[in-house]
Design an enzyme around this catalytic site. Sequence first.
Site, PDB file in Angstrom:
ATOM      1  N   ARG A   9       4.096   4.950   0.896  1.00  0.00           N
ATOM      2  CA  ARG A   9       3.813   3.530   1.100  1.00  0.00           C
ATOM      3  C   ARG A   9       2.860   3.038   0.021  1.00  0.00           C
ATOM      4  O   ARG A   9       1.939   3.729  -0.375  1.00  0.00           O
ATOM      5  CB  ARG A   9       3.156   3.300   2.463  1.00  0.00           C
ATOM      6  CG  ARG A   9       2.905   1.823   2.758  1.00  0.00           C
ATOM      7  CD  ARG A   9       1.954   1.641   3.929  1.00  0.00           C
ATOM      8  NE  ARG A   9       0.640   2.221   3.678  1.00  0.00           N
ATOM      9  CZ  ARG A   9      -0.306   1.656   2.917  1.00  0.00           C
ATOM     10  NH1 ARG A   9      -0.098   0.503   2.329  1.00  0.00           N
ATOM     11  NH2 ARG A   9      -1.471   2.255   2.754  1.00  0.00           N
ATOM     12  N   VAL A  10       3.142   1.824  -0.466  1.00  0.00           N
ATOM     13  CA  VAL A  10       2.211   1.085  -1.314  1.00  0.00           C
ATOM     14  C   VAL A  10       2.036  -0.279  -0.681  1.00  0.00           C
ATOM     15  O   VAL A  10       2.865  -0.727   0.105  1.00  0.00           O
ATOM     16  CB  VAL A  10       2.690   0.964  -2.778  1.00  0.00           C
ATOM     17  CG1 VAL A  10       2.669   2.314  -3.486  1.00  0.00           C
ATOM     18  CG2 VAL A  10       4.066   0.336  -2.862  1.00  0.00           C
ATOM     19  N   SER A  11       0.938  -0.950  -1.050  1.00  0.00           N
ATOM     20  CA  SER A  11       0.613  -2.213  -0.381  1.00  0.00           C
ATOM     21  C   SER A  11       1.350  -3.426  -0.924  1.00  0.00           C
ATOM     22  O   SER A  11       1.593  -4.373  -0.201  1.00  0.00           O
ATOM     23  CB  SER A  11      -0.891  -2.472  -0.479  1.00  0.00           C
ATOM     24  OG  SER A  11      -1.587  -1.461   0.199  1.00  0.00           O
ATOM     25  N   SER A  12       1.669  -3.431  -2.201  1.00  0.00           N
ATOM     26  CA  SER A  12       2.292  -4.636  -2.756  1.00  0.00           C
ATOM     27  C   SER A  12       3.572  -4.306  -3.508  1.00  0.00           C
ATOM     28  O   SER A  12       3.776  -3.175  -3.965  1.00  0.00           O
ATOM     29  CB  SER A  12       1.313  -5.375  -3.666  1.00  0.00           C
ATOM     30  OG  SER A  12       0.951  -4.565  -4.751  1.00  0.00           O
ATOM     31  N   GLN A  15       3.643  -2.550  -7.032  1.00  0.00           N
ATOM     32  CA  GLN A  15       3.195  -1.167  -7.170  1.00  0.00           C
ATOM     33  C   GLN A  15       4.392  -0.224  -7.100  1.00  0.00           C
ATOM     34  O   GLN A  15       5.401  -0.526  -6.468  1.00  0.00           O
ATOM     35  CB  GLN A  15       2.196  -0.811  -6.065  1.00  0.00           C
ATOM     36  CG  GLN A  15       0.879  -1.551  -6.182  1.00  0.00           C
ATOM     37  CD  GLN A  15      -0.039  -1.236  -5.013  1.00  0.00           C
ATOM     38  OE1 GLN A  15       0.337  -1.387  -3.862  1.00  0.00           O
ATOM     39  NE2 GLN A  15      -1.241  -0.788  -5.330  1.00  0.00           N
TER      40      GLN A  15
END
Length: 188
Positions: A9-12, A15
């Site tokens: 998982r990445v936040s944006s 990314q």
Amino acid sequence: MGHLYGYARVSSTDQSLDVQHAALTLAGCSIIRSEKKSGTTTEGRPELQTLIDFAHQGDTIVVTRIDRLARSIADLAGIVQVLEAKGVALKATEQPIDTSSAAGRAFLQMLGVFAEFETAIRRERQMEGIAKAKEAGVYKGRPPSIDAAKVLELKADGLGPSAIAKQLSIGRASVYRVLQSDVGQTVE
């Protein structure tokens, strides 16, 4: 022996997940689920939920770091509790976390506390920055999404809050907030 399933998982959206995918593949994960969503809540993360639902007793869910899974100790504890009830272990490739051992569970709990603390500190810094920007007149906030003048105009025309909300396609609570914030205006 069960299967190893990876979660990245990445936040944006700008990314990259490539580094996490490579580490999870190297760790032996046969399936990797990934998403570009905030980790501050488990809500709205369908790939994580699918993985949790799919894993069976003896399987292991692997992440690169625990903050990829959860940013709050409550969310982390909830995920771990669900996994343990199913007989599914949790491991991290970059941290000594393995919930199949007592030491791994203890370390997981400590890291969860620090992840939550980091999120709280980041939120405080953000709020301080916003306050300074407001003082300097740089930050004005987002523009209002509700036309307060139109709400007041419709109220003056005799419409009630429900009718105003329906006509403007907004929530009734929003209408009440506008009417209550208008000086001298009473809500009927």
